[in-house]
Write a protein that holds these residues in place. Structure first.
Motif, PDB file in Angstrom:
ATOM      1  N   LEU A 171       0.834  -1.203   0.000  1.00 14.54           N
ATOM      2  CA  LEU A 171       0.000   0.000   0.000  1.00 14.54           C
ATOM      3  C   LEU A 171       0.867   1.251   0.000  1.00 14.54           C
ATOM      4  O   LEU A 171       0.568   2.236  -0.697  1.00 14.54           O
ATOM      5  CB  LEU A 171      -0.924  -0.001   1.218  1.00 14.54           C
ATOM      6  CG  LEU A 171      -2.024  -1.071   1.276  1.00 14.54           C
ATOM      7  CD1 LEU A 171      -2.770  -0.989   2.592  1.00 14.54           C
ATOM      8  CD2 LEU A 171      -2.992  -0.921   0.106  1.00 14.54           C
ATOM      9  N   MET A 172       1.951   1.235   0.776  1.00 15.23           N
ATOM     10  CA  MET A 172       2.844   2.385   0.849  1.00 15.23           C
ATOM     11  C   MET A 172       3.517   2.639  -0.504  1.00 15.23           C
ATOM     12  O   MET A 172       3.633   3.785  -0.949  1.00 15.23           O
ATOM     13  CB  MET A 172       3.896   2.171   1.923  1.00 15.23           C
ATOM     14  CG  MET A 172       4.877   3.305   2.082  1.00 15.23           C
ATOM     15  SD  MET A 172       6.069   2.987   3.419  1.00 15.23           S
ATOM     16  CE  MET A 172       7.003   1.620   2.725  1.00 15.23           C
TER      17      MET A 172
ATOM     18  N   ALA B  45      -2.637   4.095  -9.239  1.00 20.14           N
ATOM     19  CA  ALA B  45      -1.955   3.890  -7.966  1.00 20.14           C
ATOM     20  C   ALA B  45      -2.761   4.356  -6.767  1.00 20.14           C
ATOM     21  O   ALA B  45      -2.833   3.657  -5.747  1.00 20.14           O
ATOM     22  CB  ALA B  45      -0.591   4.580  -7.994  1.00 20.14           C
ATOM     23  N   GLU B  46      -3.394   5.531  -6.855  1.00 18.66           N
ATOM     24  CA  GLU B  46      -4.130   6.039  -5.701  1.00 18.66           C
ATOM     25  C   GLU B  46      -5.321   5.143  -5.383  1.00 18.66           C
ATOM     26  O   GLU B  46      -5.638   4.897  -4.208  1.00 18.66           O
ATOM     27  CB  GLU B  46      -4.595   7.468  -5.945  1.00 18.66           C
ATOM     28  CG  GLU B  46      -5.255   8.082  -4.714  1.00 18.66           C
ATOM     29  CD  GLU B  46      -5.494   9.567  -4.847  1.00 18.66           C
ATOM     30  OE1 GLU B  46      -6.019  10.158  -3.880  1.00 18.66           O
ATOM     31  OE2 GLU B  46      -5.163  10.140  -5.904  1.00 18.66           O
ATOM     32  N   ARG B  47      -5.978   4.637  -6.405  1.00 23.15           N
ATOM     33  CA  ARG B  47      -7.110   3.735  -6.201  1.00 23.15           C
ATOM     34  C   ARG B  47      -6.653   2.474  -5.465  1.00 23.15           C
ATOM     35  O   ARG B  47      -7.334   1.985  -4.561  1.00 23.15           O
ATOM     36  CB  ARG B  47      -7.702   3.360  -7.565  1.00 23.15           C
ATOM     37  CG  ARG B  47      -9.030   2.639  -7.508  1.00 23.15           C
ATOM     38  CD  ARG B  47      -9.449   2.122  -8.882  1.00 23.15           C
ATOM     39  NE  ARG B  47      -9.207   3.072  -9.962  1.00 23.15           N
ATOM     40  CZ  ARG B  47      -9.391   2.781 -11.251  1.00 23.15           C
ATOM     41  NH1 ARG B  47      -9.795   1.562 -11.601  1.00 23.15           N
ATOM     42  NH2 ARG B  47      -9.167   3.674 -12.174  1.00 23.15           N
ATOM     43  N   LEU B  48      -5.499   1.937  -5.850  1.00 24.29           N
ATOM     44  CA  LEU B  48      -4.985   0.721  -5.210  1.00 24.29           C
ATOM     45  C   LEU B  48      -4.473   0.986  -3.801  1.00 24.29           C
ATOM     46  O   LEU B  48      -4.663   0.166  -2.901  1.00 24.29           O
ATOM     47  CB  LEU B  48      -3.875   0.118  -6.067  1.00 24.29           C
ATOM     48  CG  LEU B  48      -4.344  -0.593  -7.340  1.00 24.29           C
ATOM     49  CD1 LEU B  48      -3.202  -0.764  -8.327  1.00 24.29           C
ATOM     50  CD2 LEU B  48      -4.967  -1.941  -7.009  1.00 24.29           C
TER      51      LEU B  48
ATOM     52  N   LEU C  39       1.081  -4.520  -5.831  1.00 22.47           N
ATOM     53  CA  LEU C  39       0.113  -3.627  -6.464  1.00 22.47           C
ATOM     54  C   LEU C  39       0.702  -2.945  -7.695  1.00 22.47           C
ATOM     55  O   LEU C  39       0.281  -1.851  -8.078  1.00 22.47           O
ATOM     56  CB  LEU C  39      -0.384  -2.593  -5.452  1.00 22.47           C
ATOM     57  CG  LEU C  39      -1.089  -3.198  -4.222  1.00 22.47           C
ATOM     58  CD1 LEU C  39      -1.502  -2.112  -3.243  1.00 22.47           C
ATOM     59  CD2 LEU C  39      -2.298  -4.036  -4.634  1.00 22.47           C
ATOM     60  N   ASP C  40       1.643  -3.609  -8.341  1.00 24.87           N
ATOM     61  CA  ASP C  40       2.210  -3.112  -9.592  1.00 24.87           C
ATOM     62  C   ASP C  40       1.124  -3.013 -10.664  1.00 24.87           C
ATOM     63  O   ASP C  40       0.233  -3.865 -10.740  1.00 24.87           O
ATOM     64  CB  ASP C  40       3.312  -4.055 -10.071  1.00 24.87           C
ATOM     65  CG  ASP C  40       3.777  -3.727 -11.472  1.00 24.87           C
ATOM     66  OD1 ASP C  40       4.244  -2.597 -11.686  1.00 24.87           O
ATOM     67  OD2 ASP C  40       3.653  -4.595 -12.359  1.00 24.87           O
TER      68      ASP C  40
ATOM     69  N   ALA D  10      -4.691 -13.190  -0.856  1.00 23.21           N
ATOM     70  CA  ALA D  10      -5.365 -11.961  -0.423  1.00 23.21           C
ATOM     71  C   ALA D  10      -4.955 -10.766  -1.273  1.00 23.21           C
ATOM     72  O   ALA D  10      -5.784  -9.898  -1.591  1.00 23.21           O
ATOM     73  CB  ALA D  10      -5.070 -11.697   1.051  1.00 23.21           C
ATOM     74  N   MET D  11      -3.677 -10.694  -1.638  1.00 22.95           N
ATOM     75  CA  MET D  11      -3.193  -9.592  -2.462  1.00 22.95           C
ATOM     76  C   MET D  11      -3.845  -9.632  -3.843  1.00 22.95           C
ATOM     77  O   MET D  11      -4.326  -8.607  -4.360  1.00 22.95           O
ATOM     78  CB  MET D  11      -1.670  -9.667  -2.603  1.00 22.95           C
ATOM     79  CG  MET D  11      -1.069  -8.575  -3.482  1.00 22.95           C
ATOM     80  SD  MET D  11      -1.204  -6.918  -2.765  1.00 22.95           S
ATOM     81  CE  MET D  11       0.014  -7.048  -1.439  1.00 22.95           C
ATOM     82  N   LEU D  12      -3.877 -10.811  -4.442  1.00 21.92           N
ATOM     83  CA  LEU D  12      -4.460 -10.939  -5.774  1.00 21.92           C
ATOM     84  C   LEU D  12      -5.964 -10.676  -5.754  1.00 21.92           C
ATOM     85  O   LEU D  12      -6.507 -10.053  -6.682  1.00 21.92           O
ATOM     86  CB  LEU D  12      -4.170 -12.325  -6.347  1.00 21.92           C
ATOM     87  CG  LEU D  12      -2.695 -12.650  -6.610  1.00 21.92           C
ATOM     88  CD1 LEU D  12      -2.559 -14.050  -7.191  1.00 21.92           C
ATOM     89  CD2 LEU D  12      -2.051 -11.616  -7.525  1.00 21.92           C
TER      90      LEU D  12
END
Length: 273
Positions: free
Chosen positions: A3-4, A25-28, A80-81, A102-104
């Motif tokens: 997230l960072m 990026a901001e949405r993610l 989050l690429d 969870a990430m996917l």
């Protein structure tokens, strides 16, 4: 940290001389990721580092795909690429995102309305697990392949970096590798609160940049193209770097060990026969 990192890319969108542009990026990152990033005391340096890494990775993935006839890209620990949506990629390129379930799942939900520029696939796997690594390489197949390990190898136990280096080419058509590394001197110089948070989640027996390159070389991987953080950053954003260094001038900056001019830190494209 995902997230960072996304939040740092999002912040580059609003910078007058942003190094990378990422409309997703901001949405993610979401409100939580943006809040985490804004709370960092040295966010300007952190976002610059993320931005320059993304910039160099974008350049080298485009170069590799067009130069070496890459058919399949395995983005290992993709986080989050957003490369499949924002980089100019061939529509028939097969891009496999690999990360924890969870990430996917989160990324799939957030990006559901966006169409990638290539053939996107996702595969949930823990690369620290031998059988799950083998499943990834099996999915990659025998076509000419590229593996990307952005911001990944520095977290893994040494034995698993060794396993990735040995197994990837033996069990698939992967013959090119794109990765980022940092020397111990560079790490210490960038030791802001954000970088310290990264240190805290590394494996106890993680490798530094020099050791990672040695593992890869020992397993037949040879650097063929390199974008150096110390040298090439000045070409891309010299004025911005000088402004950041001026802002950090003082006793704290003077106490930091200098990174040598020949520092190896940067983004590398490697190949093997």
């Amino acid at each position: 940290t995902a997230l960072m990192v996304a939040a740092c890319r999002a912040m580059e969108n609003t910078h007058p001389v942003g190094i990378v542009r990422d409309p997703f990026a901001e949405r993610l990152a979401g409100a939580r990721g943006m809040a985490i990033a804004r709370a960092l005391p040295s966010i300007e340096i952190m976002r610059f580092g993320v931005g320059i890494r993304s910039r160099f990775l974008d350049e080298l993935v485009t170069y590799a795909v067009t130069t070496y006839g890459i058919d399949t890209v395995v983005s290992a620990g993709c986080g989050l690429d957003t490369s499949p949506w924002r980089v100019d990629l061939p529509s028939d390129l097969r891009w496999i995102e690999v990360d924890f379930p969870a990430m996917l799942e989160y990324k799939t939900a957030v990006m559901a309305s966006e169409k990638p520029k290539c053939r996107l696939e996702r595969l949930a796997a823990d690369l620290n697990d031998r059988s799950q690594r083998h499943r990834v390489f099996s999915a990659a197949g025998n076509a000419p392949g590229l593996i990307i390990t952005e911001g990944l190898l520095m977290y893994l136990p040494a034995e698993n970096v060794e396993a990735l280096a040995a197994e990837s080419a033996r069990m698939s058509g992967i013959r090119h590798w794109l990765l980022d590394i940092a020397s111990e001197q560079f790490d210490r110089r960038m030791d802001t609160a954000g970088w310290q948070a990264i240190q805290n989640v590394r494996a106890e027996n993680h490798l530094n940049g020099v050791q990672i390159l040695e593992v890869l070389r020992r397993n037949g991987w040879t650097p063929i193209r390199h974008r150096n953080y110390m040298r090439d950053c000045m070409e891309v954003a010299g004025e911005r770097i000088r402004a950041m260094m001026a802002a950090r001038s003082g006793s704290a900056a003077e106490e930091m060990p200098p990174a040598p001019a020949d520092d190896i830190s940067g983004v590398y494209l490697l190949g093997r026969g």
